[in-house]
Design a protein around this motif. Structure first.
Motif, PDB file in Angstrom:
ATOM      1  N   GLY A 153       8.329   1.521  -3.537  1.00 35.54           N
ATOM      2  CA  GLY A 153       7.723   2.860  -3.493  1.00 35.54           C
ATOM      3  C   GLY A 153       6.299   2.834  -4.016  1.00 35.54           C
ATOM      4  N   SER A 154       6.065   2.149  -5.155  1.00 31.31           N
ATOM      5  CA  SER A 154       4.730   2.066  -5.743  1.00 31.31           C
ATOM      6  C   SER A 154       3.760   1.397  -4.770  1.00 31.31           C
ATOM      7  N   GLY A 155       4.247   0.312  -4.188  1.00 31.88           N
ATOM      8  CA  GLY A 155       3.421  -0.422  -3.235  1.00 31.88           C
ATOM      9  C   GLY A 155       2.974   0.468  -2.093  1.00 31.88           C
ATOM     10  N   MET A 156       3.875   1.296  -1.618  1.00 34.06           N
ATOM     11  CA  MET A 156       3.546   2.171  -0.501  1.00 34.06           C
ATOM     12  C   MET A 156       2.514   3.225  -0.912  1.00 34.06           C
ATOM     13  N   LEU A 157       2.565   3.622  -2.195  1.00 35.11           N
ATOM     14  CA  LEU A 157       1.576   4.589  -2.675  1.00 35.11           C
ATOM     15  C   LEU A 157       0.205   3.935  -2.809  1.00 35.11           C
ATOM     16  N   LEU A 158       0.210   2.670  -3.265  1.00 34.84           N
ATOM     17  CA  LEU A 158      -1.061   1.973  -3.471  1.00 34.84           C
ATOM     18  C   LEU A 158      -1.752   1.666  -2.144  1.00 34.84           C
ATOM     19  N   ALA A 159      -0.999   1.210  -1.174  1.00 36.37           N
ATOM     20  CA  ALA A 159      -1.569   0.971   0.155  1.00 36.37           C
ATOM     21  C   ALA A 159      -1.896   2.342   0.745  1.00 36.37           C
ATOM     22  N   GLN A 160      -3.205   2.567   0.972  1.00 40.36           N
ATOM     23  CA  GLN A 160      -3.638   3.902   1.373  1.00 40.36           C
ATOM     24  C   GLN A 160      -2.976   4.362   2.674  1.00 40.36           C
ATOM     25  N   ALA A 161      -2.446   5.570   2.643  1.00 39.08           N
ATOM     26  CA  ALA A 161      -1.849   6.142   3.843  1.00 39.08           C
ATOM     27  C   ALA A 161      -2.977   6.459   4.824  1.00 39.08           C
ATOM     28  N   PRO A 162      -2.719   6.299   6.135  1.00 38.59           N
ATOM     29  CA  PRO A 162      -3.775   6.671   7.087  1.00 38.59           C
ATOM     30  C   PRO A 162      -4.093   8.161   6.975  1.00 38.59           C
ATOM     31  N   GLN A 163      -5.370   8.481   7.194  1.00 37.18           N
ATOM     32  CA  GLN A 163      -5.799   9.880   7.091  1.00 37.18           C
ATOM     33  C   GLN A 163      -5.097  10.752   8.136  1.00 37.18           C
ATOM     34  N   ASP A 164      -4.683  11.944   7.729  1.00 38.63           N
ATOM     35  CA  ASP A 164      -4.249  12.925   8.730  1.00 38.63           C
ATOM     36  C   ASP A 164      -5.458  13.791   9.054  1.00 38.63           C
ATOM     37  N   LYS A 165      -6.149  13.409  10.143  1.00 35.88           N
ATOM     38  CA  LYS A 165      -7.407  14.097  10.476  1.00 35.88           C
ATOM     39  C   LYS A 165      -7.208  15.587  10.683  1.00 35.88           C
ATOM     40  N   TYR A 166      -5.999  15.954  11.112  1.00 36.25           N
ATOM     41  CA  TYR A 166      -5.756  17.358  11.430  1.00 36.25           C
ATOM     42  C   TYR A 166      -5.680  18.257  10.199  1.00 36.25           C
ATOM     43  N   GLU A 167      -5.756  17.650   9.014  1.00 33.50           N
ATOM     44  CA  GLU A 167      -5.813  18.461   7.788  1.00 33.50           C
ATOM     45  C   GLU A 167      -7.243  18.877   7.447  1.00 33.50           C
ATOM     46  N   LEU A 168      -8.212  18.287   8.135  1.00 29.62           N
ATOM     47  CA  LEU A 168      -9.626  18.570   7.818  1.00 29.62           C
ATOM     48  C   LEU A 168     -10.073  19.923   8.353  1.00 29.62           C
ATOM     49  N   LYS A 169     -11.038  20.504   7.628  1.00 31.32           N
ATOM     50  CA  LYS A 169     -11.623  21.788   8.040  1.00 31.32           C
ATOM     51  C   LYS A 169     -13.133  21.756   7.890  1.00 31.32           C
ATOM     52  N   GLU A 170     -13.812  22.427   8.790  1.00 35.51           N
ATOM     53  CA  GLU A 170     -15.244  22.647   8.634  1.00 35.51           C
ATOM     54  C   GLU A 170     -15.448  23.808   7.653  1.00 35.51           C
ATOM     55  N   PRO A 171     -16.619  23.892   6.995  1.00 31.44           N
ATOM     56  CA  PRO A 171     -16.840  24.991   6.035  1.00 31.44           C
ATOM     57  C   PRO A 171     -16.800  26.387   6.678  1.00 31.44           C
ATOM     58  N   ASN A 172     -16.903  26.461   7.979  1.00 30.64           N
ATOM     59  CA  ASN A 172     -16.768  27.782   8.638  1.00 30.64           C
ATOM     60  C   ASN A 172     -15.308  28.130   8.911  1.00 30.64           C
ATOM     61  N   GLY A 173     -14.392  27.305   8.420  1.00 30.88           N
ATOM     62  CA  GLY A 173     -12.963  27.621   8.515  1.00 30.88           C
ATOM     63  C   GLY A 173     -12.261  27.039   9.726  1.00 30.88           C
ATOM     64  N   ILE A 174     -12.995  26.364  10.600  1.00 33.79           N
ATOM     65  CA  ILE A 174     -12.356  25.799  11.797  1.00 33.79           C
ATOM     66  C   ILE A 174     -11.711  24.464  11.448  1.00 33.79           C
ATOM     67  N   SER A 175     -10.437  24.364  11.792  1.00 34.15           N
ATOM     68  CA  SER A 175      -9.656  23.175  11.446  1.00 34.15           C
ATOM     69  C   SER A 175      -9.650  22.190  12.617  1.00 34.15           C
ATOM     70  N   PHE A 176      -9.628  20.918  12.288  1.00 35.59           N
ATOM     71  CA  PHE A 176      -9.494  19.863  13.303  1.00 35.59           C
ATOM     72  C   PHE A 176      -8.199  20.097  14.099  1.00 35.59           C
ATOM     73  N   ALA A 177      -7.203  20.686  13.429  1.00 37.61           N
ATOM     74  CA  ALA A 177      -5.903  20.914  14.075  1.00 37.61           C
ATOM     75  C   ALA A 177      -5.977  21.904  15.241  1.00 37.61           C
ATOM     76  N   GLU A 178      -7.099  22.622  15.353  1.00 37.15           N
ATOM     77  CA  GLU A 178      -7.221  23.578  16.463  1.00 37.15           C
ATOM     78  C   GLU A 178      -7.365  22.864  17.807  1.00 37.15           C
ATOM     79  N   ILE A 179      -7.599  21.556  17.772  1.00 32.69           N
ATOM     80  CA  ILE A 179      -7.631  20.790  19.035  1.00 32.69           C
ATOM     81  C   ILE A 179      -6.538  19.714  19.048  1.00 32.69           C
ATOM     82  N   ARG A 180      -5.490  19.946  18.284  1.00 31.17           N
ATOM     83  CA  ARG A 180      -4.394  18.969  18.226  1.00 31.17           C
ATOM     84  C   ARG A 180      -3.984  18.531  19.640  1.00 31.17           C
ATOM     85  N   GLY A 181      -3.931  17.218  19.843  1.00 31.60           N
ATOM     86  CA  GLY A 181      -3.534  16.680  21.150  1.00 31.60           C
ATOM     87  C   GLY A 181      -4.684  16.479  22.129  1.00 31.60           C
ATOM     88  N   TYR A 182      -5.929  16.721  21.673  1.00 36.04           N
ATOM     89  CA  TYR A 182      -7.099  16.627  22.580  1.00 36.04           C
ATOM     90  C   TYR A 182      -7.241  15.238  23.202  1.00 36.04           C
TER      91      TYR A 182
END
Lengths: 180, 180
Positions: free
Chosen positions: A16-45
């Protein structure tokens, strides 16, 4: 039996520790622009239809432009040349790459390094302040394999809006749908 | 009643003649290259997934490259960098345009005139003579809005094959799948 049980627990803990240390790949769809638009608004693009290729002569850049079904259907109905606006929900995605000569066929230019995903989404009410379109750009870093939002503050999208105002007569969309 | 019936028949006749005189739009999918490959083998390509943009510096040409699911899935599995060939049924479609500066944003290059649709379809047995890929190109004439086969004889595809042999190590495919 008890020893075995504890060993198993210990093994599970270290795993379990090892899995925490090895960085998980980024979930890009969690990102947001400062104007409130989320990457998830184009999920599946990634699999959306191609609208057109393009490139920039003032930058080292080649692009592929994709669209969701709402956008593509509007193009096919004659928007914006028929002077009707794109319907709410239309999304245009532009994917940018640096360019290079093909190693195997140098007269051809092909994408080199993946640079960013940017998009514009139509919602006349939600994006009143930017002529009905919401703008977002997520910049890709090839070393860390992560995206980050482009905007430094919520007003960053006025830069997008200002440029797109040049094509106000085309409902603020530069790109034409490429015949095929 | 009888006169009315005849008039209706006459009207139907004239209408029918008119429809014959006014040229019916071409059914492009009826076309074949001299090597036997039909345009219909890529029926529905218009909405296929984008693989990559590209352009040629030695021609006035920008392209968008599309692929069917078999091809795209193979790319995602690591073909051809993993030294495995594309599976039978893989199809890559290249759509070519002359290019122009955007009227509204001259630093951008965009498609101008639609020029052609060309494709390569994998079938190791069927296309043994051209290293497992069948090649076809249909040239578009913007004035008549019709396509015509590119090949003058059945051996035309040796021109395609000869050029693609440069990338024999990539199972004869130049194009890489563009990350997005």
């Amino acid at each position: 039996m008890k020893t075995f049980g504890i060993s198993l627990l210990a093994a599970a803990f270290f795993l379990g520790s090892g899995m925490l240390l090895a960085q998980a790949p980024q979930d890009k769809y969690e990102l947001k622009e400062p104007n409130g638009i989320s990457f998830a608004e184009i999920r599946g693009y990634e699999t959306w239809q191609a609208v057109a290729p393009s490139m920039r002569t003032d930058k080292n850049e080649i692009r592929i432009i994709l669209g969701n079904d709402t956008l593509v259907n509007a193009y096919k109905d004659g928007v914006p040349e028929n002077n009707r606006p794109f319907p709410d929900g239309s999304i245009l995605v532009k994917i940018g790459y640096s360019q290079r000569k093909s190693a195997e066929f140098p007269a051809a230019i092909e994408p080199d390094v993946f640079q960013r995903v940017e998009f514009m989404v139509k919602d006349a009410k939600r994006f009143k302040g930017t002529n009905g379109w919401g703008y977002a750009r997520f910049v890709y870093d090839v070393k860390t394999k992560t995206f980050s939002p482009y905007g430094k503050d919520a007003a960053f999208d006025q830069e997008c809006n200002a440029c797109h105002t040049v094509v106000k007569s085309r409902d603020f969309v530069f790109t034409r749908y490429s015949q095929r």
